[in-house]
Design an enzyme around this catalytic site. Structure first.
Site, PDB file in Angstrom:
ATOM      1  N   ASP A 251       0.872  -1.167   0.000  1.00  0.00           N
ATOM      2  CA  ASP A 251       0.000   0.000   0.000  1.00  0.00           C
ATOM      3  C   ASP A 251       0.918   1.229   0.000  1.00  0.00           C
ATOM      4  OD1 ASP A 251      -2.089   1.767   0.041  1.00  0.00           O
ATOM      5  OD2 ASP A 251      -3.173   0.791   1.662  1.00  0.00           O
TER       6      ASP A 251
HETATM    7  C1  BGC Z   1      -5.074   3.303   0.146  1.00  0.00           C
HETATM    8  C2  BGC Z   1      -5.120   2.344  -1.024  1.00  0.00           C
HETATM    9  C3  BGC Z   1      -4.880   3.097  -2.300  1.00  0.00           C
HETATM   10  C4  BGC Z   1      -3.551   3.837  -2.208  1.00  0.00           C
HETATM   11  C5  BGC Z   1      -3.210   4.646  -3.442  1.00  0.00           C
HETATM   12  C6  BGC Z   1      -3.821   4.157   0.135  1.00  0.00           C
HETATM   13  O1  BGC Z   1      -3.877   5.159   1.094  1.00  0.00           O
HETATM   14  O2  BGC Z   1      -5.138   2.570   1.347  1.00  0.00           O
HETATM   15  O3  BGC Z   1      -6.356   1.684  -1.075  1.00  0.00           O
HETATM   16  O4  BGC Z   1      -4.899   2.220  -3.394  1.00  0.00           O
HETATM   17  O5  BGC Z   1      -3.616   4.743  -1.111  1.00  0.00           O
HETATM   18  O6  BGC Z   1      -4.042   5.750  -3.552  1.00  0.00           O
END
Ligand code: BGC
Length: 849
Positions: A251
């Site tokens: 993530d």
């Molecule tokens: C979220 C993800 C997301 C990523 C990119 C993170 O903060 O938890 O679900 O894909 O950001 O935006």
């Protein structure tokens, strides 16, 4: 088999139709070639080159692989300037229980990816709705592992058949937003296997090309590690046991370790550049702490992904789908949102008509004056906050749609009071630069105080622009015209350290310098505001100047952000509610749209409770008292308490419906499309009954003490009655369940066969649900669990025979002693019905010992 009605059901085939997939492309040569390139170069591929793309490697014929958020649409990298198709939230589409619809959504998403040059869509979210207060509840599909797994499988296969990778997220134990980057999820292994890992396991079996490792930590058998450096989870379970051959991506900014994460099985650190790998990982290999073969394996996985999505030399460019405002996309999204709508109540009208039926669908002859009421009727909440955010080409407004759908009716709109704490965002028409041009002036200064860039942005929403490399300070200046006499409130909310002046006088400052944490915790969406009240007698203009911090958010980039809001004098809350009641009194029908708003449902935080914001309960009760034909439409992604649910004529759960909001509501109210949604979660009547009322970590840990009893299973265990149970939804038809039989099927499964009859005068759609219970020999097994389901379209008066396959896994439990799945012998009760509590017929199946 179910009868499918001609013309009723959309084919769900817009977007990109499946073509020959690149899945079997032989990447062995390029993988072998990659082993020969210098270590530094290999490691370069293992961290994003930018926030959304990997590095190109021309020597391997590799172009950058591009990633973008889902699941509500494909936002893209932010550089294309194109609007995105905005879908109903995943919890809404899950309410259809319709795998064909999920495939259709996947094709639409694949077409969007094609339009935006995206190879990997960061979706679906298959974490479970463990607590109704969870901030990303709307982004998850369901509280049930089987429903989640089945719908997500259709989505992932649909997407990947069109050559676009899914990134199944967030692996694992990411059911809470509070302290989301640091808590440790403590889940016993049986619960982990049977509940929280189950959707991921199903998706790996279905061939998912990437999996996203979560922010949080996870403890398995007492061994705790962050999800990005969790060897048991990534290398042990995911790769070795399940045979996952794709890429584990972190993530965004989740990876904290070099050696541990690399050895544990993480393949790709996002975003980049920078972060904990790069040179540090090269050194770890050189110093013998991480074998080079581990790096080669990660490179091979990324190249395999590149082959699958067509990022290697010689691949055909991917097809682009239709524009998000094209008629086919609009029709699809309207039907999806209407189908997802759940009828929670539809009382028989107070009428002398012989064919008494529920108030819905509305009879145009009896709805000549419609009062449309509610803050969410004026401003529908169409998508939840956070990373899934997309900008749609338009949002279909309820007022316009109802006027078009009821051409002979007088439809009037009444807000009935605001439900937000913050004032409305300043409109572009309200701001002028100090020179009098429309917009806000933004100046960037270097170290020496020289202005090196000067830009005019149209409004505060656009106050988020790229920052010059040499800029060390930024100032935003604007003049706001206050015309109406009375009290005006201006709210100025910059992100990070700042100074704010109004008419040259400093009215607020902060010295708190912030970084990437404001993106991770979503607080950059709602920083604390300075409030200025101004009593205006004659029109005047105030000047606002903000010296704002340049936020250095690591690989998310450098930005400046501030929110500007303005509340003009107007009717008070009391007056607006009274206006709405007067309008309802004079109308044949009152349609009250209540719901949550961007202050309530978002990634980054959990809700404190399940209350509707503002005075919406009072509004509903007063309108209903004034007009017996009151239909309440709930515009929310996650449960809210509806204390008047059984006191109003009808209630529809309308979700966060996406860009075709208004049109979908009109189609439901007229009955043009049947709202055939069934709740994919339990709607509580009282906060005190909620099995997991919050997800707040205690001393940094979240203990999943309810074990296997997630969602409806906990309600059954405790024998509590919710406001509406899991699987509930009336639709517009009426059904009888006539005959039921269960037989052994292939591979240890069962085949359930049921005859249902549509006893209504209209064609309808039923969601047939099958639940299992075991004899009491294992006290930890849930009282009842969902084991299969099917969606059936049946013509008025017709009977259909529906076959539902119950996979062997539904009969199995995880044995911690055997470290394997077992099928406990004994008698299993197989029940079929309309919801988890409305079970109509049952059969018994015995598993021999
Ligand atoms: C979220 C993800 C997301 C990523 C990119 C993170 O903060 O938890 O679900 O894909 O950001 O935006």
């Amino acid at each position: 088999m179910a009868t499918h009605l001609e013309g009723e059901v959309c084919e769900w085939s817009i977007g990109v139709t499946p073509t020959a997939t690149t899945r079997d492309l032989d990447t062995s040569e390029v993988i072998a070639a990659a082993e020969q390139i210098p270590l530094e170069r290999k490691v370069e591929l293992l961290t994003g080159a930018t926030t959304w793309a990997l590095a190109a490697m021309p020597e391997l014929g590799l172009r950058p692989v591009v990633l973008s958020d889902g699941p509500i649409g494909v936002r893209g990298t932010g550089e294309d300037g194109l609007a995105s198709a905005q879908l109903p939230a995943p919890s809404a589409t899950a309410a259809t229980w319709d795998e064909e619809l999920q495939r259709g959504i996947a094709r639409l998403i694949a077409g969007e990816a094609g339009r935006k040059g995206v190879d990997v869509v960061l979706a679906p979210v298959v974490n479970l709705q463990r607590s109704p207060v969870g901030g990303r509840h709307f982004e998850c599909l369901a509280e049930d592992p089987l429903l989640t797994a089945r719908l997500a499988t259709a989505y992932v296969t649909g997407l990947q058949e069109a050559g676009v990778a899914a990134s199944v997220k967030h692996f694992a134990g990411n059911e809470t937003e509070t302290e989301r980057t640091s808590y440790i999820a403590r889940i016993d292994e049986r619960t982990l296997r049977e509940v929280y890992l189950a959707p991921f396991e199903a998706l790996v079996a279905a061939g998912a090309w990437t999996v996203m490792a979560a922010y949080n930590g996870i403890a398995i058998d007492g061994v705790e590690a962050t999800a990005t450096a969790n060897e048991r989870l990534l290398r042990g379970i995911l790769k070795d046991e399940w045979g996952f051959d794709g890429v584990v991506v972190s993530d965004w900014l989740a990876t904290r370790d070099t050696d541990a994460a690399a050895s544990a099985g993480l393949d790709l650190v996002m975003p980049g550049p920078g972060g904990p790998w790069g040179e540090k990982l090269v050194a770890a290999v050189r110093e013998g702490r991480v074998p080079e073969s581990v790096i080669d394996d990660k490179v091979a996985r990324i190249l395999r992904l590149a082959g699958r999505v067509g990022a290697l030399a010689g691949a055909e460019p991917r097809d682009a789908g239709p524009d998000p405002d094209s008629p086919e996309v609009v029709a699809f999204l309207r039907e999806a949102a209407a189908r997802a709508t759940v009828v929670l109540r539809n009382s028989v009208r107070d009428t002398a008509a012989p064919r008494a039926r529920g108030i819905l669908p509305l009879d145009p002859a009896e709805a000549r004056r419609i009062a449309l009421i509610g803050h969410n009727a004026v401003e529908p909440f169409v998508q939840g906050g956070g990373s899934a955010f997309v900008t749609p080409p338009h949002v279909s407004q309820p007022l316009d749609a109802l006027r078009a759908a009821f051409p002979d009716a007088a439809v009037t709109l009444h807000r009935g009071g605001s439900t937000t704490v913050g004032a409305p965002a300043l409109a572009a028409s309200e701001v002028r630069t100090p020179d009098g041009d429309p917009g806000i002036l933004v100046e960037q200064f270097d170290d020496g105080g020289a202005c090196i860039a000067s830009t005019i942005v149209p409004d505060a929403a656009a106050l988020w622009l790229p920052i010059h490399d040499r800029a060390t300070a930024v100032r935003a200046s604007t003049h706001i015209a206050l015309d109406a006499p009375g009290r005006h409130t201006i709210e100025i909310a910059p992100v990070g350290a700042h100074r704010v002046r109004v008419d040259g006088v400093q009215i607020g400052e902060s010295t708190r310098v912030v970084g990437s944490e404001v993106v991770l915790d979503s607080s950059y969406h709602n920083p604390p505001a300075h409030l200025v009240d101004l009593d205006v007698e004659e029109a005047l203009t105030v000047s606002v100047e903000i010296d704002a911090q340049i936020v250095d958010a690591e690989a998310y980039g450098r930005f400046v952000r501030a929110h500007l809001r303005h509340r003009a004098p107007g009717r008070s809350l009391d007056e607006e509610i009274a206006d709405a009641v007067v309008a309802a009194t004079a109308a044949d029908v009152a349609v009250v749209v209540v719901g949550t708003n961007p202050e309530t449902e978002s990634e980054g935080w959990d809700r404190p409770d399940l209350e509707l914001p503002g005075r919406q309960n009072e509004l509903v009760r007063r309108v209903a008292a004034a007009n017996p034909n009151t239909i309440v439409v709930v515009n929310a992604g996650a449960p809210v308490l509806l204390p008047w649910l059984d006191e109003v004529a009808a209630v529809l759960w309308w979700w966060l419906p996406g860009q075709e909001a208004g049109a979908s509501l009109a189609a439901v109210l007229t009955g043009e499309i049947e709202p055939s949604g069934r709740l994919p979660w339990t709607l509580p009547a009282d906060m005190a009954d909620v099995p997991v009322p919050h997800g707040t970590p205690v001393d940094g840990s979240i203990r999943y003490t309810e074990g296997l009893d997630v969602g409806h299973r906990a309600w059954d265990r405790r024998g509590l009655t919710p406001a509406r149970e899991f699987g509930y939804g009336l639709g517009y038809a009426r059904w009888s369940y006539d005959r039921f039989a269960v037989a052994a099927a292939d591979r240890g499964g069962l085949l359930a066969r049921v005859d249902i009859t549509n006893r209504s005068a209209r064609d309808g759609r039923e969601v047939v649900q099958v639940y299992l219970s075991a004899d009491g020999s294992d006290p930890d097994r849930p009282v009842r669990w969902l084991a299969g389901f099917a969606v059936a379209d049946v013509a008025a008066g017709e009977t259909a025979t529906i076959d539902i396959l119950i996979e062997r896994r539904s009969l199995q439990s995880w044995s911690t002693d055997a470290s394997d799945w077992i099928t406990p012998p004994g008698a299993y009760r197989v029940s079929v019905g309309r919801s988890s509590r409305d079970l109509r017929l049952e059969a018994v199946h015995t598993v021999d010992g």
